[in-house]
Design a protein around this motif. Structure first.
Motif, PDB file in Angstrom:
ATOM      1  N   PRO A 200       0.794  -1.233   0.000  1.00 21.58           N
ATOM      2  CA  PRO A 200       0.000   0.000   0.000  1.00 21.58           C
ATOM      3  C   PRO A 200       0.824   1.279   0.000  1.00 21.58           C
ATOM      4  O   PRO A 200       0.368   2.311  -0.508  1.00 21.58           O
ATOM      5  CB  PRO A 200      -0.823  -0.127   1.291  1.00 21.58           C
ATOM      6  CG  PRO A 200      -0.987  -1.603   1.481  1.00 21.58           C
ATOM      7  CD  PRO A 200       0.331  -2.184   1.046  1.00 21.58           C
ATOM      8  N   SER A 201       2.033   1.237   0.533  1.00 18.20           N
ATOM      9  CA  SER A 201       2.832   2.461   0.639  1.00 18.20           C
ATOM     10  C   SER A 201       3.134   3.086  -0.714  1.00 18.20           C
ATOM     11  O   SER A 201       3.354   4.294  -0.815  1.00 18.20           O
ATOM     12  CB  SER A 201       4.138   2.160   1.384  1.00 18.20           C
ATOM     13  OG  SER A 201       4.889   1.162   0.701  1.00 18.20           O
ATOM     14  N   LEU A 202       3.169   2.278  -1.775  1.00 19.63           N
ATOM     15  CA  LEU A 202       3.481   2.798  -3.112  1.00 19.63           C
ATOM     16  C   LEU A 202       2.252   3.390  -3.796  1.00 19.63           C
ATOM     17  O   LEU A 202       2.345   4.362  -4.558  1.00 19.63           O
ATOM     18  CB  LEU A 202       4.056   1.671  -3.981  1.00 19.63           C
ATOM     19  CG  LEU A 202       4.429   1.995  -5.422  1.00 19.63           C
ATOM     20  CD1 LEU A 202       5.626   1.171  -5.867  1.00 19.63           C
ATOM     21  CD2 LEU A 202       3.286   1.766  -6.407  1.00 19.63           C
ATOM     22  N   THR A 203       1.101   2.811  -3.549  1.00 19.32           N
ATOM     23  CA  THR A 203      -0.082   3.029  -4.380  1.00 19.32           C
ATOM     24  C   THR A 203      -0.475   4.496  -4.594  1.00 19.32           C
ATOM     25  O   THR A 203      -0.746   4.895  -5.734  1.00 19.32           O
ATOM     26  CB  THR A 203      -1.261   2.225  -3.791  1.00 19.32           C
ATOM     27  OG1 THR A 203      -0.931   0.828  -3.883  1.00 19.32           O
ATOM     28  CG2 THR A 203      -2.548   2.488  -4.523  1.00 19.32           C
ATOM     29  N   PRO A 204      -0.536   5.357  -3.567  1.00 18.08           N
ATOM     30  CA  PRO A 204      -1.085   6.696  -3.785  1.00 18.08           C
ATOM     31  C   PRO A 204      -0.090   7.745  -4.256  1.00 18.08           C
ATOM     32  O   PRO A 204      -0.485   8.902  -4.498  1.00 18.08           O
ATOM     33  CB  PRO A 204      -1.617   7.064  -2.399  1.00 18.08           C
ATOM     34  CG  PRO A 204      -0.671   6.386  -1.457  1.00 18.08           C
ATOM     35  CD  PRO A 204      -0.264   5.101  -2.128  1.00 18.08           C
ATOM     36  N   ALA A 205       1.184   7.411  -4.408  1.00 16.95           N
ATOM     37  CA  ALA A 205       2.195   8.445  -4.684  1.00 16.95           C
ATOM     38  C   ALA A 205       2.026   9.086  -6.061  1.00 16.95           C
ATOM     39  O   ALA A 205       2.044  10.317  -6.197  1.00 16.95           O
ATOM     40  CB  ALA A 205       3.594   7.848  -4.547  1.00 16.95           C
ATOM     41  N   ALA A 206       1.865   8.264  -7.112  1.00 15.61           N
ATOM     42  CA  ALA A 206       1.806   8.818  -8.471  1.00 15.61           C
ATOM     43  C   ALA A 206       0.612   9.752  -8.675  1.00 15.61           C
ATOM     44  O   ALA A 206       0.774  10.855  -9.229  1.00 15.61           O
ATOM     45  CB  ALA A 206       1.800   7.688  -9.499  1.00 15.61           C
ATOM     46  N   PRO A 207      -0.604   9.366  -8.266  1.00 13.38           N
ATOM     47  CA  PRO A 207      -1.709  10.310  -8.458  1.00 13.38           C
ATOM     48  C   PRO A 207      -1.571  11.589  -7.636  1.00 13.38           C
ATOM     49  O   PRO A 207      -2.069  12.639  -8.055  1.00 13.38           O
ATOM     50  CB  PRO A 207      -2.941   9.515  -8.033  1.00 13.38           C
ATOM     51  CG  PRO A 207      -2.432   8.369  -7.228  1.00 13.38           C
ATOM     52  CD  PRO A 207      -1.080   8.062  -7.774  1.00 13.38           C
ATOM     53  N   ALA A 208      -0.892  11.509  -6.493  1.00 15.58           N
ATOM     54  CA  ALA A 208      -0.665  12.730  -5.711  1.00 15.58           C
ATOM     55  C   ALA A 208       0.230  13.700  -6.472  1.00 15.58           C
ATOM     56  O   ALA A 208       0.001  14.915  -6.472  1.00 15.58           O
ATOM     57  CB  ALA A 208      -0.048  12.380  -4.360  1.00 15.58           C
ATOM     58  N   VAL A 209       1.256  13.176  -7.145  1.00 16.61           N
ATOM     59  CA  VAL A 209       2.140  14.020  -7.950  1.00 16.61           C
ATOM     60  C   VAL A 209       1.358  14.652  -9.098  1.00 16.61           C
ATOM     61  O   VAL A 209       1.463  15.861  -9.367  1.00 16.61           O
ATOM     62  CB  VAL A 209       3.325  13.201  -8.486  1.00 16.61           C
ATOM     63  CG1 VAL A 209       4.132  14.015  -9.494  1.00 16.61           C
ATOM     64  CG2 VAL A 209       4.223  12.750  -7.344  1.00 16.61           C
ATOM     65  N   ALA A 210       0.560  13.836  -9.796  1.00 21.47           N
ATOM     66  CA  ALA A 210      -0.240  14.356 -10.905  1.00 21.47           C
ATOM     67  C   ALA A 210      -1.205  15.431 -10.423  1.00 21.47           C
ATOM     68  O   ALA A 210      -1.430  16.445 -11.105  1.00 21.47           O
ATOM     69  CB  ALA A 210      -0.998  13.213 -11.575  1.00 21.47           C
ATOM     70  N   SER A 211      -1.779  15.236  -9.235  1.00 23.78           N
ATOM     71  CA  SER A 211      -2.699  16.212  -8.658  1.00 23.78           C
ATOM     72  C   SER A 211      -1.991  17.531  -8.375  1.00 23.78           C
ATOM     73  O   SER A 211      -2.520  18.617  -8.663  1.00 23.78           O
ATOM     74  CB  SER A 211      -3.302  15.644  -7.373  1.00 23.78           C
ATOM     75  OG  SER A 211      -4.122  16.586  -6.725  1.00 23.78           O
ATOM     76  N   ALA A 212      -0.785  17.453  -7.828  1.00 20.41           N
ATOM     77  CA  ALA A 212      -0.031  18.668  -7.507  1.00 20.41           C
ATOM     78  C   ALA A 212       0.384  19.410  -8.776  1.00 20.41           C
ATOM     79  O   ALA A 212       0.353  20.650  -8.821  1.00 20.41           O
ATOM     80  CB  ALA A 212       1.196  18.312  -6.671  1.00 20.41           C
TER      81      ALA A 212
END
Length: 774
Positions: free
Chosen positions: A733-745
């Motif tokens: 789970p630690s990996l899962t949300p990182a990429a969309p957070a970057v795209a959101s920022a």
């Protein structure tokens, strides 16, 4: 974006003495001083070196294969082709299953003899005395091909007349979800938002490439000392090599990184065949370039979302279509697709859902398990969709999510109930708060903040009927021994079991020793995959340790003449809770038990929930034991002149139920987050006509410690997980949300969404250019 951080819901966590502490792991010193012997470090007398001869075509018939010159070369001990072992096939189904029916079409030839389906497919094995002789022998192998039409786009592969890679129609797997009335849901909507998202390959890029040594002893047992996530592969290896299962002995080593890439069989069968045919030890270590060719990748996906929402952001309908590229052979593609399918709607409460998912065979590199197992692809799409909904409604992105977040007692799109804490708002607000005030823009450099939330399973699919065993024993000097066949990937799987046993039996962690990862000599504990080991083997270890604890307390109750409930064990002593001055040293207690024939060890078997498969027509039913929930937040700087993206701050907040080792949990959160940041911005695997154009770490870039800032890890403990002491899993789970957070920022910074990763400078500039034209 500034959000109010509310107090957490009340929890009642018992006070523990060892569990939860950031103690030094039991294997830390060996690694720190270089004493740990990894798979590639091991050698034996009279040892040969092995290597694989691989295809230089993505799709072709083999019209001639001549290995006679290689076999005649002095110093070559063995050359094996598919004609020598025609029955050698490996099962590319879910590993570690016991008694489950094999999935149809999951066999893969160990060595291709008539047709190759991907660039790098194994054709022959060679064993020789030295590396120089080995390289010369490989150059002497003569082969002719008749090129065949290939197909390299899964959407093209399902069209009529496309070259057939997997009969009859290249469709490897199909899943669907049907919940509610989709048409009615869209009719209720005030707005319908549609987007297409594209996700790329990702290379595991573990520090330690595939490596191992195999030898045959005087009993004709083939021992394979190898870096693997699954020692239960011994069964498949035995079938491929043509020996009984008890003639294959896997000695797993400490793994120098796996991330799913060592979940499938890698070089174990090659080593076993060469050791069997030569009668000598054989070592095989892949170069980095060979590792890129030889093992699976993360699945590329195209995911389409169509979402109906009310003016307040409430989702009334969600239709998701997706297609993934399985490459030339199925491996774990059907299961990865299942994960993506079930997670496609996100951690949101939606009454009307349709999901249609396909995984399709091509002549590209094969794809299989990678940390997150389909979850990161789903998360990137559903979280970007939520951000776009918020923008079109002119609402705050958190407010839109809060209207829809799953809560305890709700059901997923498959009808599975959420029984543990679902701290989504709690993690999102804390992750964003950790970023602090957003920095101001400066000239062409725009600053943005963004976040994403997720849910991710831990534990295996429940209809696989997963089990795990662990043995715990107390020695007469009050030291503790744990035996469990747990492959340790460097994430602390083995240490967690030691810390659990230390807590239950009241001894310091340094007095616990674990023997692990041996298919013949340790109880089988299942695969180190699916974020399952803490849940499965942790519970098995706790069961075994608690059984020993009860025996000790029972004997101590006679000594103290007190009820068992009045006693405790800690710091190497049994004592009376209300009068801690009255103690009995654990050494003396152990000797009492031994002298009276009282058993001081226990082998425990822990069973996950056993369920039936989900309904194939509706997708309804339970899929996993439980879920981890969390959020990731990022602040970025985007140079609108060059397209360069710089990550300024990052914070990850996860409810992990209960930390077994606080430092290990933080390490998983930071490491997984870094891997996810690399996935979002930098890791660009280029494949043309089935051939990898970025075949090493010189071309395929991964993050270093200099590329990104430290990730602030925020650990929440609800104590509601199904793991030991209420723990939840955090490895994947630690990996899962990182990429969309970057795209959101990035979208927050430049006002334009980019729906394809990695988000390179070229894509940023193209998005800005397109926006300026509108």
């Amino acid at each position: 974006m500034k959000y109010q951080v509310k107090p957490l819901p009340p929890v009642d966590l018992p006070v523990l003495r060892t569990v939860g502490k950031p103690l030094r792991k039991v294997d830390a010193m060996g690694k720190a001083v270089g004493a740990t012997v990894y798979a590639g470090d091991f050698s034996m007398p009279q040892m040969l070196l092995g290597k694989v001869f691989r295809s230089k075509h993505s799709s072709a018939h083999i019209t001639r294969l001549d290995v006679s010159k290689a076999r005649a070369l002095t110093g070559v001990a063995c050359v094996i082709t598919g004609f020598d072992v025609p029955n050698a096939r490996l099962v590319s189904d879910m590993p570690g299953q016991t008694g489950q029916k094999q999935r149809t079409g999951s066999d893969v030839p160990v060595l291709a003899s008539q047709q190759v389906r991907f660039y790098g497919e194994p054709i022959a094995l060679v064993a020789a005395e030295t590396q120089e002789i080995l390289d010369k022998a490989l150059s002497l192998i003569e082969i002719d091909y008749e090129p065949l039409p290939g197909v390299y786009d899964p959407q093209e592969a399902i069209k009529p007349g496309a070259p057939v890679v997997t009969p009859p129609d290249n469709i490897v797997a199909r899943w669907k979800i049907r919940k509610g009335n989709l048409e009615s849901g869209f009719e209720q909507a005030d707005l319908i938002v549609e987007n297409t998202f594209r996700l790329p390959y990702q290379e595991h890029a573990y520090l330690e490439p595939e490596a191992g040594v195999a030898w045959m002893d005087e009993r004709n047992v083939i021992t394979i000392r190898v870096s693997t996530q699954v020692i239960e592969h011994f069964r498949t290896i035995a079938r491929a090599v043509g020996v009984p299962q008890n003639k294959i002995h896997i000695q797993g080593t400490m793994v120098g990184g796996g991330f799913g890439g060592k979940e499938d069989i890698t070089l174990e069968i090659y080593l076993a065949l060469l050791a069997k045919h030569t009668g000598r030890p054989v070592r095989m270590v892949y170069t980095r370039e060979e590792s890129f060719l030889a093992h699976s990748k993360r699945h590329p996906y195209v995911i389409k979302h169509r979402t109906g929402v009310k003016k307040n952001g409430l989702i009334t309908a969600s239709k998701v279509e997706m297609i993934s590229d399985s490459g030339a052979y199925p491996y774990l593609s059907p299961y990865v697709l299942l994960y993506t399918t079930v997670m496609a709607p996100g951690p949101y409460r939606i009454d009307n859902v349709h999901v249609d998912a396909l995984s399709v065979a091509t002549n590209n590199p094969f794809t299989s398990a990678f940390r997150g197992f389909g979850g990161p692809q789903a998360c990137f799409a559903y979280e970007q969709q939520m951000d776009d909904i918020a923008r079109q409604l002119h609402l705050d992105p958190l407010e839109v999510r809060k209207v829809n977040y799953l809560r305890t007692g709700d059901c997923t799109a498959t009808g599975q109930g959420i029984e543990s804490a679902a701290w989504l708002e709690e993690t999102a607000t804390r992750a964003m708060a950790a970023l602090g005030e957003q920095r101001p823009d400066h000239g062409p450099v725009k600053i943005g903040q963004g976040f994403s939330s997720y849910f991710q399973s831990y534990g295996r699919i429940t209809w696989l009927h997963d089990t795990s065993q662990s043995w715990v024993g107390l020695e007469l000097d009050s030291t503790v021994t744990v035996r469990a066949g747990v492959p340790d990937l460097g994430a602390g799987q083995a240490n967690s079991l030691c810390q659990i046993a230390a807590e239950a039996l009241g001894v310091p962690l340094e007095r616990v020793t674990i023997y692990s990862t041996d298919s013949a000599l340790t109880p089988l504990s299942g695969t180190s995959t699916a974020t399952r080991q803490l849940y499965m083997s942790g519970n098995a270890t706790l069961m075994a340790a608690n059984t020993v604890r009860k025996v000790l307390l029972s004997r101590a109750s006679k000594y103290f003449e007190e009820e068992i409930e009045a006693l405790d064990i800690a710091d190497g002593k049994a004592f009376i809770k209300n009068d801690p001055s009255q103690t009995l040293d654990l050494v003396d207690l152990a000797k009492m038990c031994a002298s009276e024939g009282i058993h001081l060890s226990n082998l425990a078997l822990f069973k996950a929930p056993f369920t039936d498969p989900i309904n194939p027509e509706t997708g309804q039913g339970q899929v996993w034991p439980d879920f981890t929930f969390g959020s990731f937040a990022v602040e970025v700087a985007v140079d609108t002149e060059t397209g360069e993206v710089t990550i300024l701050k990052a914070a990850a907040c996860h409810d992990i139920g209960r930390a077994i080792n606080w430092a290990s949990a933080e390490g998983q959160i930071i490491g997984g987050g870094m891997q996810g940041l690399g996935y979002s911005l930098m890791e660009n695997m280029v494949v043309k006509e089935g051939v990898i154009q970025t075949p090493s770490l010189s071309e395929y870039l991964i993050p270093t410690s200099m590329d990104y800032p430290d990730i602030q890890a925020i650990i929440l403990e609800s104590g509601t997980g199904v793991g030991p002491y209420g723990a939840k899993g955090i490895g994947e789970p630690s990996l899962t949300p990182a990429a969309p957070a970057v795209a959101s920022a990035i979208a927050n910074a430049i006002g334009v969404s980019i729906h394809e990763i990695p988000i390179t400078p070229e894509k940023v500039l193209a998005a800005l250019d397109q926006s300026n034209k509108l």
